[in-house]
Design a protein around this motif. Structure first.
Motif, PDB file in Angstrom:
ATOM      1  N   ARG A 309     -67.780   0.610 -20.998  1.00 45.73           N
ATOM      2  CA  ARG A 309     -67.962   1.921 -20.391  1.00 45.73           C
ATOM      3  C   ARG A 309     -68.901   2.730 -21.268  1.00 45.73           C
ATOM      4  N   GLN A 310     -69.925   3.304 -20.648  1.00 46.67           N
ATOM      5  CA  GLN A 310     -70.782   4.280 -21.308  1.00 46.67           C
ATOM      6  C   GLN A 310     -70.592   5.626 -20.609  1.00 46.67           C
ATOM      7  N   LEU A 311     -71.098   6.690 -21.223  1.00 40.23           N
ATOM      8  CA  LEU A 311     -70.914   8.033 -20.673  1.00 40.23           C
ATOM      9  C   LEU A 311     -72.220   8.573 -20.107  1.00 40.23           C
ATOM     10  N   TYR A 312     -72.105   9.279 -18.979  1.00 38.08           N
ATOM     11  CA  TYR A 312     -73.264   9.811 -18.269  1.00 38.08           C
ATOM     12  C   TYR A 312     -72.955  11.231 -17.794  1.00 38.08           C
ATOM     13  N   ALA A 313     -74.028  11.959 -17.489  1.00 35.63           N
ATOM     14  CA  ALA A 313     -73.916  13.261 -16.840  1.00 35.63           C
ATOM     15  C   ALA A 313     -74.608  13.180 -15.490  1.00 35.63           C
ATOM     16  N   VAL A 314     -74.073  13.886 -14.501  1.00 35.36           N
ATOM     17  CA  VAL A 314     -74.704  13.946 -13.186  1.00 35.36           C
ATOM     18  C   VAL A 314     -74.665  15.389 -12.698  1.00 35.36           C
ATOM     19  N   THR A 315     -75.781  15.858 -12.154  1.00 32.00           N
ATOM     20  CA  THR A 315     -75.845  17.203 -11.598  1.00 32.00           C
ATOM     21  C   THR A 315     -75.400  17.187 -10.146  1.00 32.00           C
ATOM     22  N   LEU A 316     -75.203  18.362  -9.568  1.00 29.95           N
ATOM     23  CA  LEU A 316     -74.818  18.454  -8.166  1.00 29.95           C
ATOM     24  C   LEU A 316     -75.920  17.957  -7.247  1.00 29.95           C
ATOM     25  N   GLU A 317     -77.139  17.822  -7.773  1.00 32.16           N
ATOM     26  CA  GLU A 317     -78.246  17.251  -7.002  1.00 32.16           C
ATOM     27  C   GLU A 317     -78.320  15.738  -7.145  1.00 32.16           C
ATOM     28  N   GLY A 318     -77.427  15.158  -7.979  1.00 34.84           N
ATOM     29  CA  GLY A 318     -77.400  13.718  -8.135  1.00 34.84           C
ATOM     30  C   GLY A 318     -78.276  13.176  -9.245  1.00 34.84           C
ATOM     31  N   GLU A 319     -78.809  14.029 -10.111  1.00 34.21           N
ATOM     32  CA  GLU A 319     -79.637  13.565 -11.228  1.00 34.21           C
ATOM     33  C   GLU A 319     -78.728  13.081 -12.358  1.00 34.21           C
ATOM     34  N   ILE A 320     -78.926  11.831 -12.783  1.00 32.00           N
ATOM     35  CA  ILE A 320     -78.046  11.194 -13.765  1.00 32.00           C
ATOM     36  C   ILE A 320     -78.756  11.051 -15.106  1.00 32.00           C
ATOM     37  N   THR A 321     -78.059  11.411 -16.190  1.00 32.23           N
ATOM     38  CA  THR A 321     -78.596  11.323 -17.543  1.00 32.23           C
ATOM     39  C   THR A 321     -77.619  10.561 -18.429  1.00 32.23           C
ATOM     40  N   PRO A 322     -78.068   9.514 -19.131  1.00 29.24           N
ATOM     41  CA  PRO A 322     -77.179   8.846 -20.086  1.00 29.24           C
ATOM     42  C   PRO A 322     -76.844   9.775 -21.254  1.00 29.24           C
ATOM     43  N   LEU A 323     -75.599   9.773 -21.682  1.00 31.30           N
ATOM     44  CA  LEU A 323     -75.169  10.575 -22.823  1.00 31.30           C
ATOM     45  C   LEU A 323     -74.780   9.695 -24.010  1.00 31.30           C
ATOM     46  N   VAL A 324     -73.934   8.710 -23.759  1.00 32.96           N
ATOM     47  CA  VAL A 324     -73.493   7.788 -24.811  1.00 32.96           C
ATOM     48  C   VAL A 324     -73.768   6.374 -24.314  1.00 32.96           C
ATOM     49  N   GLU A 325     -74.702   5.702 -24.960  1.00 38.47           N
ATOM     50  CA  GLU A 325     -75.115   4.366 -24.511  1.00 38.47           C
ATOM     51  C   GLU A 325     -74.710   3.261 -25.473  1.00 38.47           C
ATOM     52  N   ARG A 326     -73.983   3.592 -26.511  1.00 40.43           N
ATOM     53  CA  ARG A 326     -73.621   2.582 -27.492  1.00 40.43           C
ATOM     54  C   ARG A 326     -72.730   1.508 -26.868  1.00 40.43           C
ATOM     55  N   GLU A 327     -72.787   0.312 -27.434  1.00 35.76           N
ATOM     56  CA  GLU A 327     -71.982  -0.806 -26.963  1.00 35.76           C
ATOM     57  C   GLU A 327     -70.490  -0.482 -27.095  1.00 35.76           C
ATOM     58  N   GLY A 328     -69.716  -0.988 -26.154  1.00 33.99           N
ATOM     59  CA  GLY A 328     -68.275  -0.812 -26.215  1.00 33.99           C
ATOM     60  C   GLY A 328     -67.737  -0.027 -25.042  1.00 33.99           C
ATOM     61  N   THR A 329     -66.598   0.616 -25.255  1.00 37.78           N
ATOM     62  CA  THR A 329     -65.907   1.362 -24.211  1.00 37.78           C
ATOM     63  C   THR A 329     -65.753   2.810 -24.639  1.00 37.78           C
ATOM     64  N   ALA A 330     -66.493   3.700 -23.984  1.00 38.36           N
ATOM     65  CA  ALA A 330     -66.399   5.144 -24.209  1.00 38.36           C
ATOM     66  C   ALA A 330     -65.669   5.763 -23.020  1.00 38.36           C
ATOM     67  N   VAL A 331     -64.591   6.483 -23.277  1.00 37.04           N
ATOM     68  CA  VAL A 331     -63.752   7.035 -22.209  1.00 37.04           C
ATOM     69  C   VAL A 331     -63.286   8.439 -22.589  1.00 37.04           C
ATOM     70  N   ASP A 332     -62.637   9.087 -21.629  1.00 31.22           N
ATOM     71  CA  ASP A 332     -62.053  10.425 -21.825  1.00 31.22           C
ATOM     72  C   ASP A 332     -63.080  11.444 -22.311  1.00 31.22           C
ATOM     73  N   PRO A 333     -64.229  11.579 -21.643  1.00 32.57           N
ATOM     74  CA  PRO A 333     -65.193  12.603 -22.060  1.00 32.57           C
ATOM     75  C   PRO A 333     -64.627  14.002 -21.853  1.00 32.57           C
ATOM     76  N   ARG A 334     -64.668  14.820 -22.894  1.00 28.68           N
ATOM     77  CA  ARG A 334     -64.138  16.174 -22.826  1.00 28.68           C
ATOM     78  C   ARG A 334     -65.181  17.151 -23.372  1.00 28.68           C
ATOM     79  N   PRO A 335     -65.907  17.850 -22.494  1.00 31.58           N
ATOM     80  CA  PRO A 335     -66.887  18.837 -22.960  1.00 31.58           C
ATOM     81  C   PRO A 335     -66.199  20.036 -23.604  1.00 31.58           C
ATOM     82  N   SER A 336     -66.810  20.569 -24.654  1.00 28.57           N
ATOM     83  CA  SER A 336     -66.285  21.801 -25.239  1.00 28.57           C
ATOM     84  C   SER A 336     -66.511  22.949 -24.255  1.00 28.57           C
ATOM     85  N   PRO A 337     -65.656  23.977 -24.268  1.00 33.95           N
ATOM     86  CA  PRO A 337     -65.806  25.078 -23.314  1.00 33.95           C
ATOM     87  C   PRO A 337     -67.170  25.755 -23.355  1.00 33.95           C
ATOM     88  N   ASP A 338     -67.830  25.768 -24.536  1.00 30.27           N
ATOM     89  CA  ASP A 338     -69.151  26.390 -24.602  1.00 30.27           C
ATOM     90  C   ASP A 338     -70.275  25.431 -24.214  1.00 30.27           C
TER      91      ASP A 338
END
Length: 673
Positions: A309-338
């Protein structure tokens, strides 16, 4: 040489959560016998605050929505308030069974919780507590959202009536139950919307329908989403997430055959699909995308590799950006309130689970390691993705054996798995032959083993045990059998009508695969917990002789017995799709239920069986092991059975696991060497 202590020394951080001011990050971290609370200040050079109030273990915690303080419960019955800035601990209450399911009011003045099954409210200003004489929480397992207080004094909560989960609303001034759902469906997970409506999830028709419902307490209900699967009941999981501005819901659904990210406009009810493809945009079966801001969501995906699992961001328009691409399993993404940072959990072939924080203001994260410890990260401005905890695997005497992704055909499907070849490690010669093998079977079945350590404690620990066995010269295989996640809805649904047969074929083919390797012997053992324990009980009867020994941890042997028990203590029958997948209830389809129950096939057992079960198991009734023992007492099958007092489904105490690993290794040494 890797030791049992090396395996049990590993610590397991839970999902992270930010304080409201984005200054602190909290997470439970599993130590020897239970959880401590770890509170970090990402970017600060100081050490994290590791807390165990009164040397008790932490059961849960919740941040205040207004101040950087949090409330937590402990296993000795205390409710405490923690101030990480001052590093102070204030005990608020103590009861014999403890309080739980903490939820703050939006103004931060009150905390709602359950005590002895009843909803309560505590005022932080004066310490006054009030319990409510309303229908109780009930015996069923809880959800992540159980209580929802509102500033005007209303409290939404989950209760049980007539063997169904219901949602009710209490006027905390009068103590009256002023609104409730009907008990002919199962409702849960309440949360207030910005417009004053109450959002909750509803399931029914024996687990074949799932809905998101918004209720106006003065008027009617609006169904925002409805998912149906009348054939096999393979529905999505994961509570919807409300956007910061309150205008949208986000969730993952398998409407096109794979779990993808959707948003629902709360005003119009319009649903929009944001991601698509032959992959799953979900970390776990119960995961949901999280809001980074009002226009952007973050999510885990296996679009690059089904076992990672890697982490990605997607906008309401459907634009996808990789955030965490390192090998392995990245889960439970939690953005800071700011919105400046992203906390998550990460595990890989090289490391067990670590807590990490990504700086979102510095561009894309590198695909390599690029990291330092939290305490020295400030000295290197180039480090954007830092570790807040360190995997104990780094202290192992030798690196873990690298897994190899494999696949084979089984009953019309391609089944994948991960092979541990001990010759790739340092403890076994490269030219070793005639090595015994061990198959590990995961639970669920809606789970998936990963390309390396699993981020959850249960499966991560069992992966580490397989690493220990590899160091002892055992070839290991993790089988991702049908019914599990990660491979689409059709793969998950492929056990419907054939439970106890088709997935067992998948696992048995794994034994054939191992015997076909040029460096293995014909000796193959099997072990697993929960559904893996069920496999350890079913396979000796349905596929006698396939495995030379099996080890059952907390598995079920009589499905009808379990079904009856679970409908009283675990989940409402109206919300369970088990009977649909089995072609009817035990009374309606007795042959199917019998064939899927190991107890039916005990007379075909030919090989030794070992059994371990905790007496306080809330997920599989300990009576299942009683039935195993009763069935085998009059047989010629060699077996052992151990009961662990007060242990739950996944054993909690280090000493229990040390004993279990000793017995596990002994079983394999005796019957596979």
């Amino acid at each position: 040489m890797l030791t049992v202590d090396d395996v049990l020394d590993l610590e397991w951080p839970g999902p992270p959560a930010w304080s409201t001011d984005s200054a602190f990050l909290g997470a439970t971290i599993y130590e020897d016998d239970g959880n401590a609370l770890l509170v970090s200040r990402p970017g600060d050079d100081g050490d994290p605050w590791r807390v165990r109030p009164n040397d008790a273990h932490v059961t849960e915690f919740a941040w205040s929505p207004t101040d950087p303080v949090l409330v937590c419960g402990t296993d000795d019955g205390a409710m405490v308030l923690l101030d990480p800035l001052e590093r102070t601990i204030t005990e608020l209450a103590r009861t014999p069974d403890g309080d739980g399911s903490f939820a703050w009011s939006d103004d931060g003045d009150r905390i709602a919780f359950y005590r002895d099954g009843c909803p309560w409210i505590r005022s932080l200003a004066d310490g006054i507590e009030r319990g409510f004489d309303v229908p109780e929480r009930g015996p069923f397992l809880g959800e992540s959202r159980m209580l929802a207080p509102r500033e005007d004094g209303l409290l939404a909560y989950r209760f049980v009536e007539r063997e169904a989960k219901c949602v009710g609303v209490i006027d905390t001034d009068s103590g009256e139950l002023v609104w409730r759902t009907r008990p002919d469906t199962s409702s849960h997970s309440p949360v207030w919307l910005a417009d004053g409506r109450l959002l909750f999830e509803r399931s029914g028709e024996y687990g074949t329908v799932r809905e998101f419902v918004a209720a106006d307490l003065e008027g009617g209900e609006t169904t925002l989403f409805r998912e149906e699967d009348g054939e096999v009941g393979t529905l999505s999981r994961g509570s919807p997430q409300v956007s910061p501005d309150g205008s949208n819901l986000a969730a993952a659904f398998p409407l096109d055959g794979f779990e993808h990210v959707y948003v629902i406009d709360l005003e119009s009810g319009e649903r929009t699909q944001l991601t698509a493809g032959a992959f799953e945009d979900k970390g776990f079966a119960g995961s949901a995308p999280r809001w980074l801001d009002d226009e952007t969501l973050v999510f885990a995906s296996n679009r690059r590799d089904p076992g990672q699992r890697q982490l990605y961001a997607v906008t309401l328009e459907g634009e996808i950006t990789p955030l965490v691409e390192r090998e392995g399993t990245a889960v439970d993404p939690r953005p800071s309130p700011d919105g400046s940072r992203l906390a998550y959990r990460h595990a890989s072939a090289e490391r067990s689970t670590e807590l990490r924080v990504l700086d979102l203001e510095g561009g894309a994260t590198p695909t390599g390691d690029g990291e330092t410890a939290a305490g020295t990260a400030a000295a290197d401005d180039g480090v954007r993705d830092r570790r807040l905890t360190r995997s104990g695997v780094e202290s192992w005497p030798s690196p873990p054996t690298e897994p190899e992704r494999i696949s084979y055909e089984s009953s019309g499907l391609t089944v994948e798995g991960y092979l541990l070849d001990p010759r790739r490690g340092e403890a076994v010669p490269d030219d070793a032959t005639d090595l015994p093998s061990v198959v590990y079977v995961h639970g669920g079945p809606m789970r998936q083993m990963r390309d390396g350590f699993h981020p959850e404690r249960s499966y991560g620990l069992q992966y580490a045990i397989q690493q220990y066995l590899a160091a002892k010269g055992y070839v290991g295989l993790f089988v991702n059998y049908r019914g599990g996640i990660g491979y689409g809805r059709e793969f998950r649904a492929a056990i419907a009508g054939v439970t106890g047969r088709a997935e067992m074929d998948d696992i048995a083919r794994g034994a054939d695969f191992l015997r076909g390797l040029e460096y293995t012997s014909d000796a193959v053992g099997l072990w697993g917990l929960s559904y893996g324990g069920y496999a350890a009980l079913q396979l000796p009867g349905t596929h006698p002789g396939t495995f030379d020994v099996t080890v059952n941890l907390a598995g079920l042997v009589d499905r009808a017995n379990y079904y009856e028990w679970a409908a009283e203590t675990k989940f409402p029958e109206i919300a369970s799709a088990t009977s649909v997948r089995m072609g009817g209830t035990p009374l309606e389809a007795p042959e199917r239920w019998a064939d899927s129950s190991p107890i039916t096939h005990v007379d075909r057992y030919e090989t030794p069986l070992y059994n371990f079960h905790g007496t306080a198991d809330r997920y599989v009734n300990v009576e299942q092991q009683d039935l195993v023992v009763d069935a085998l007492l009059d047989s010629d099958v060699a077996f052992e059975a151990e009961y662990y007092p007060d242990e739950g489904h996944v054993f909690s105490r280090r000493a229990t696991w040390a004993r279990t690993i000793e017995k596990l290794e002994g079983a394999f040494e005796t019957h596979l060497r």
